[in-house]
Structure formats: structure tokens, C-alpha cells
Write a protein that holds these residues in place. Structure first.
Motif, PDB file in Angstrom:
ATOM      1  N   ILE A  21      -1.486   3.415  11.403  1.00  0.00           N
ATOM      2  CA  ILE A  21      -1.731   3.598   9.982  1.00  0.00           C
ATOM      3  C   ILE A  21      -3.201   3.940   9.770  1.00  0.00           C
ATOM      4  O   ILE A  21      -4.090   3.318  10.353  1.00  0.00           O
ATOM      5  CB  ILE A  21      -1.377   2.322   9.194  1.00  0.00           C
ATOM      6  CG1 ILE A  21       0.071   1.912   9.464  1.00  0.00           C
ATOM      7  CG2 ILE A  21      -1.617   2.517   7.702  1.00  0.00           C
ATOM      8  CD1 ILE A  21       1.098   2.948   9.075  1.00  0.00           C
ATOM      9  N   THR A  22      -3.459   4.927   8.937  1.00  0.00           N
ATOM     10  CA  THR A  22      -4.824   5.326   8.597  1.00  0.00           C
ATOM     11  C   THR A  22      -5.125   4.971   7.146  1.00  0.00           C
ATOM     12  O   THR A  22      -4.271   5.162   6.264  1.00  0.00           O
ATOM     13  CB  THR A  22      -5.012   6.837   8.800  1.00  0.00           C
ATOM     14  OG1 THR A  22      -4.763   7.163  10.169  1.00  0.00           O
ATOM     15  CG2 THR A  22      -6.425   7.273   8.431  1.00  0.00           C
ATOM     16  N   ASP A  23      -6.304   4.441   6.910  1.00  0.00           N
ATOM     17  CA  ASP A  23      -6.776   4.197   5.547  1.00  0.00           C
ATOM     18  C   ASP A  23      -7.825   5.264   5.249  1.00  0.00           C
ATOM     19  O   ASP A  23      -8.921   5.259   5.821  1.00  0.00           O
ATOM     20  CB  ASP A  23      -7.388   2.796   5.428  1.00  0.00           C
ATOM     21  CG  ASP A  23      -7.941   2.511   4.026  1.00  0.00           C
ATOM     22  OD1 ASP A  23      -7.610   3.284   3.097  1.00  0.00           O
ATOM     23  OD2 ASP A  23      -8.690   1.540   3.878  1.00  0.00           O
ATOM     24  N   ILE A  51       4.111  -0.977   4.103  1.00  0.00           N
ATOM     25  CA  ILE A  51       2.767  -1.313   4.581  1.00  0.00           C
ATOM     26  C   ILE A  51       2.112  -2.227   3.552  1.00  0.00           C
ATOM     27  O   ILE A  51       1.997  -1.865   2.369  1.00  0.00           O
ATOM     28  CB  ILE A  51       1.915  -0.043   4.768  1.00  0.00           C
ATOM     29  CG1 ILE A  51       2.646   0.975   5.652  1.00  0.00           C
ATOM     30  CG2 ILE A  51       0.547  -0.394   5.353  1.00  0.00           C
ATOM     31  CD1 ILE A  51       2.019   2.350   5.630  1.00  0.00           C
ATOM     32  N   ALA A  83      -3.158   4.564   2.185  1.00  0.00           N
ATOM     33  CA  ALA A  83      -2.561   4.286   3.493  1.00  0.00           C
ATOM     34  C   ALA A  83      -1.581   5.395   3.825  1.00  0.00           C
ATOM     35  O   ALA A  83      -0.785   5.818   2.985  1.00  0.00           O
ATOM     36  CB  ALA A  83      -1.843   2.945   3.472  1.00  0.00           C
ATOM     37  N   ASN A  84      -1.649   5.902   5.050  1.00  0.00           N
ATOM     38  CA  ASN A  84      -0.756   6.994   5.426  1.00  0.00           C
ATOM     39  C   ASN A  84      -0.601   7.098   6.934  1.00  0.00           C
ATOM     40  O   ASN A  84      -1.318   6.447   7.702  1.00  0.00           O
ATOM     41  CB  ASN A  84      -1.288   8.311   4.861  1.00  0.00           C
ATOM     42  CG  ASN A  84      -2.614   8.715   5.475  1.00  0.00           C
ATOM     43  OD1 ASN A  84      -2.653   9.263   6.585  1.00  0.00           O
ATOM     44  ND2 ASN A  84      -3.715   8.439   4.768  1.00  0.00           N
ATOM     45  N   SER A 123     -12.634   0.613   4.406  1.00  0.00           N
ATOM     46  CA  SER A 123     -11.427  -0.037   4.909  1.00  0.00           C
ATOM     47  C   SER A 123     -11.652  -1.505   5.234  1.00  0.00           C
ATOM     48  O   SER A 123     -10.709  -2.279   5.351  1.00  0.00           O
ATOM     49  CB  SER A 123     -10.910   0.705   6.147  1.00  0.00           C
ATOM     50  OG  SER A 123     -11.889   0.704   7.172  1.00  0.00           O
ATOM     51  N   PHE A 142      -8.647  -3.043   9.822  1.00  0.00           N
ATOM     52  CA  PHE A 142      -8.736  -1.666  10.286  1.00  0.00           C
ATOM     53  C   PHE A 142      -9.919  -1.544  11.252  1.00  0.00           C
ATOM     54  O   PHE A 142     -10.898  -2.292  11.174  1.00  0.00           O
ATOM     55  CB  PHE A 142      -8.937  -0.717   9.109  1.00  0.00           C
ATOM     56  CG  PHE A 142      -7.684  -0.459   8.314  1.00  0.00           C
ATOM     57  CD1 PHE A 142      -6.738   0.450   8.753  1.00  0.00           C
ATOM     58  CD2 PHE A 142      -7.456  -1.130   7.116  1.00  0.00           C
ATOM     59  CE1 PHE A 142      -5.581   0.691   8.025  1.00  0.00           C
ATOM     60  CE2 PHE A 142      -6.303  -0.895   6.377  1.00  0.00           C
ATOM     61  CZ  PHE A 142      -5.361   0.012   6.825  1.00  0.00           C
ATOM     62  N   ASP A 148     -11.192   3.427  10.750  1.00  0.00           N
ATOM     63  CA  ASP A 148     -10.244   3.283   9.635  1.00  0.00           C
ATOM     64  C   ASP A 148      -8.779   3.435  10.051  1.00  0.00           C
ATOM     65  O   ASP A 148      -7.962   3.953   9.286  1.00  0.00           O
ATOM     66  CB  ASP A 148     -10.567   4.285   8.515  1.00  0.00           C
ATOM     67  CG  ASP A 148     -11.992   4.155   8.008  1.00  0.00           C
ATOM     68  OD1 ASP A 148     -12.450   3.008   7.836  1.00  0.00           O
ATOM     69  OD2 ASP A 148     -12.646   5.194   7.807  1.00  0.00           O
ATOM     70  N   ILE A 182      -3.327  -6.381   7.760  1.00  0.00           N
ATOM     71  CA  ILE A 182      -2.398  -5.275   7.517  1.00  0.00           C
ATOM     72  C   ILE A 182      -1.084  -5.600   8.226  1.00  0.00           C
ATOM     73  O   ILE A 182      -1.063  -5.963   9.397  1.00  0.00           O
ATOM     74  CB  ILE A 182      -2.990  -3.951   8.052  1.00  0.00           C
ATOM     75  CG1 ILE A 182      -4.357  -3.683   7.401  1.00  0.00           C
ATOM     76  CG2 ILE A 182      -2.057  -2.791   7.774  1.00  0.00           C
ATOM     77  CD1 ILE A 182      -5.528  -4.183   8.204  1.00  0.00           C
ATOM     78  N   LEU A 199       0.817  -1.211   0.000  1.00  0.00           N
ATOM     79  CA  LEU A 199       0.000   0.000   0.000  1.00  0.00           C
ATOM     80  C   LEU A 199       0.852   1.262   0.000  1.00  0.00           C
ATOM     81  O   LEU A 199       0.470   2.274  -0.578  1.00  0.00           O
ATOM     82  CB  LEU A 199      -0.929   0.003   1.218  1.00  0.00           C
ATOM     83  CG  LEU A 199      -1.836  -1.221   1.397  1.00  0.00           C
ATOM     84  CD1 LEU A 199      -2.706  -1.038   2.645  1.00  0.00           C
ATOM     85  CD2 LEU A 199      -2.695  -1.452   0.165  1.00  0.00           C
ATOM     86  N   HIS A 242      -8.446   3.527  -1.668  1.00  0.00           N
ATOM     87  CA  HIS A 242      -7.731   3.419  -0.394  1.00  0.00           C
ATOM     88  C   HIS A 242      -6.390   4.152  -0.479  1.00  0.00           C
ATOM     89  O   HIS A 242      -5.650   3.985  -1.453  1.00  0.00           O
ATOM     90  CB  HIS A 242      -7.476   1.945  -0.044  1.00  0.00           C
ATOM     91  CG  HIS A 242      -8.721   1.118   0.022  1.00  0.00           C
ATOM     92  ND1 HIS A 242      -9.410   0.891   1.187  1.00  0.00           N
ATOM     93  CD2 HIS A 242      -9.425   0.474  -0.956  1.00  0.00           C
ATOM     94  CE1 HIS A 242     -10.474   0.133   0.944  1.00  0.00           C
ATOM     95  NE2 HIS A 242     -10.506  -0.132  -0.359  1.00  0.00           N
TER      96      HIS A 242
END
Length: 328
Positions: free
Chosen positions: A232-234, A292, A310-311, A239, A266, A270, A245, A212, A308
Motif C-alpha cells: 500500500i502506498t500513501d 485499508i 491510500a492506493n 505518512s 509507513f 511512504d 495500517i 482509508l 493522504h
């Protein structure tokens, strides 16, 4: 025959007189500390100076004593008020390094004070050769000076004699400032997207182990950084389409590579919060890459067309502390 003889001329080889006097200078191959690349943080044992001793070309020398001193240029930055355990090594510190003189533990807070080291055993430097001496010390907890770059110590004098002549090999002292020193209050960590992070594209239902994002964690020069929690946020309303993950450290050369953690899904908000079983350490001046990955749920369990990203939503999504300072 009593006859006069005329011998041919003959010239001996040229002999050149050379000095056996040694010289001492700042080691220019060791960089000065700066506010960007500091010496370190308390209570780290750090290199605060380095000098090169060069024997004269005429004969080898025996060095028996070295004297260094607090640089008196700035009265508010007394070396002994900020450091302890001043130690001399032949070259940079390594696993098998042994001090070449007795360690001086508690240092004077008097401005311009000198520290005399008797070398045990004495050091013999061949004619024309060089000998590197690196100086290390522990930064005192509560050190209040050297926030800006300035010399910490200066070379003052040496005691040495010629191996062949027994003459004084250092008859005239030449004082030389050693490296600039900077004490940082804490380390730093910078996180950026790695150039290999996947470009925008499509994920197929049922695929496993899909990358991701890849993120670079770069520690500053002051100290190692320990990462303990990564969230990690989606950025998606779907999600639930992703499962298993996983976080990986991609660095294979430092013995800490591999899987850092797995979370099955998640949360309803999320996010996936990884409380690492053991700290993920980023050594000072080193960049490690975090990858990730996740599985894409199969048909009917995943939402087709759901996007999606991921960050790390903010710096609060990473819990990290300096390995020595303990500062966040």
C-alpha cells in the motif's frame, strides 16, 4: 319373457399409445466456455460437457451404456491430446459425487475417437423423466489446443431398454455436439475501487481504525488466485501521521474474513508492504473486498492539513499467482 331388450350405449376410456424411446441432447442450462469465461487451466479437473437424457412417456427405461466421442470438426484439437481422466457424473460435481462409470484415464489422440462408458449400476429413468450427465476431465499440462471456443466432445449413442417391454429404447442414434471448451493459459485478477470507498473528507488526530480505502479483487473464470504480498502506498509527504495500517477481507461468507495483516507505520518512502502469513485466495469468478484502515496519530505527532491517499500504485504492488497454473 322372450321380449327384445335394448341395452344403452357405453364407451370405454381412451387409451393412447406412447413411445418408450429416450432422447439425448446437450444440456442448455450449462453455458459454453468462451475466451472470457474459460473452462479452466492445467491441471484443473473441469466440466467439459453436459447432456440431458429424457425417457419416453410410454415407459421407464434402463440405460446401460453411453458413448461420447472427440468432435472431429477441427483436426488440430484432438480431445485426448489435451485432457485425461474423463469422468461421468449424475449432475454437477459435488463433495459426495460418485462417477457413474469407470474413469477413462489416458485418452486417445486419434481424431474422432469414441469413448464407451458402461454404467454401473445401470440407470433407471422413470417415464417422461430426465437424467443429467455431466462430463469432467483434467486439463493436461502442456495442453496446446482449445485457445478458441469449440466443442470438445459429442454425444454419440446410448444403450437402453424399456422396463416394461424390454424393447430397444434407443433404436436410432442422433449425434449431438456438447459444450464449447476453452483452455486458458493462466487466471486473471482485476482490482478496482469499491463503490463504498470513503469520499474525500477529513481525518481527526487521535482517531483509530479509520477506513482509508476499499478495493475489489475480482478473479477471472479460469482459476482461483492466491495473493501473497500487497504493498500500500500513501501519496503524501506526511505518512508519519498514520499508524497501525491494517488490511481486512470484508467477505464474511467464505471463512476467510477478518484481519489479513498489520504494519505499525509507513516506511520512509511512504509504503507499507504486507507479506501475508498465508495466501489470500480469491476463488474463480468471485470478487473479494480489501479494506485499508489506519490510526491517526495524536496532536503533535501528526501534521495538521497533510492530505493522504491510500492506493495500489501499480500492478507490481500485488504479488499473485494462479492456484493451479502457478502463473503470476
Amino acid at each position: 319373457s322372450l321380449t327384445s331388450l335394448t341395452p344403452s350405449a357405453s364407451t370405454g376410456q381412451t387409451l393412447t399409445v406412447k413411445t418408450g424411446t429416450l432422447s439425448v441432447a446437450k444440456n442448455t442450462s450449462v453455458a459454453d466456455a468462451t475466451t472470457v469465461n474459460s473452462s479452466g487451466v492445467a491441471p484443473a479437473f473441469v466440466r467439459i460437457g453436459s447432456m440431458v437424457i429424457t425417457a419416453g412417456s410410454g415407459e421407464a427405461v434402463n440405460v446401460t451404456q453411453l458413448v461420447v466421442g472427440d468432435d472431429p470438426g477441427v483436426a488440430t484439437s484432438d480431445f485426448g491430446a489435451n485432457f485425461q481422466n474423463l469422468t461421468l457424473f449424475n449432475g454437477a460435481l459435488g463433495p459426495t459425487s460418485t462417477p457413474i462409470a469407470t474413469v477413462q484415464g489416458t485418452l486417445s489422440t486419434t481424431e474422432g475417437v469414441d469413448y464407451t462408458f458402461s454404467l454401473s449400476p445401470s440407470v433407471t429413468i422413470p417415464a417422461g423423466a430426465q437424467y443429467v450427465v455431466d462430463l469432467y476431465a483434467n486439463i493436461l499440462t502442456g495442453a496446446a489446443n482449445y485457445a478458441a471456443a469449440e466443442p470438445g466432445l459429442e454425444f454419440v449413442s446410448a444403450s437402453a431398454t424399456g422396463v416394461s417391454t424390454s424393447a430397444n429404447a434407443y433404436p436410432t442414434a442422433t449425434v449431438a455436439d456438447l459444450q464449447n471448451v476453452v483452455i486458458a493459459s493462466a487466471g486473471s485478477l482485476t482490482i478496482t475501487a469499491n463503490s463504498s470507498t470513503p469520499v474525500a473528507g477529513q481525518l481527526v488526530m487521535g482517531e483509530t481504525g479509520q477506513t482509508l480505502a476499499t478495493l475489489d479483487f475480482a478473479a477471472g473464470s479460469a482459476e482461483n488466485v492466491n495473493v501473497s504480498v500487497i504493498t500500500i502506498t500513501d501519496t503524501s509527504s506526511f505518512s508519519g501521521s498514520l499508524a497501525n495500517i491494517k488490511l481486512y477481507s470484508n467477505n464474511t461468507s467464505d471463512g476467510t474474513s477478518g484481519l489479513l495483516g498489520t504494519i505499525s507505520s509507513f516506511s520512509s518512502s511512504d509504503v507499507a508492504t504486507f507479506n501475508l502469513a498465508s495466501d489470500w485466495t480469491i476463488p474463480r469468478n468471485v470478487t473479494k473486498t480489501l479494506t485499508i484502515k489506519a490510526d491517526v496519530s495524536a496532536y503533535t505527532a501528526a501534521v495538521s492539513g497533510g492530505s493522504h491517499t491510500a492506493n495500489l500504485a501499480s500492478n507490481a504492488n500485488v504479488t499473485t499467482r494462479g492456484a493451479q497454473s502457478g502463473t503470476a
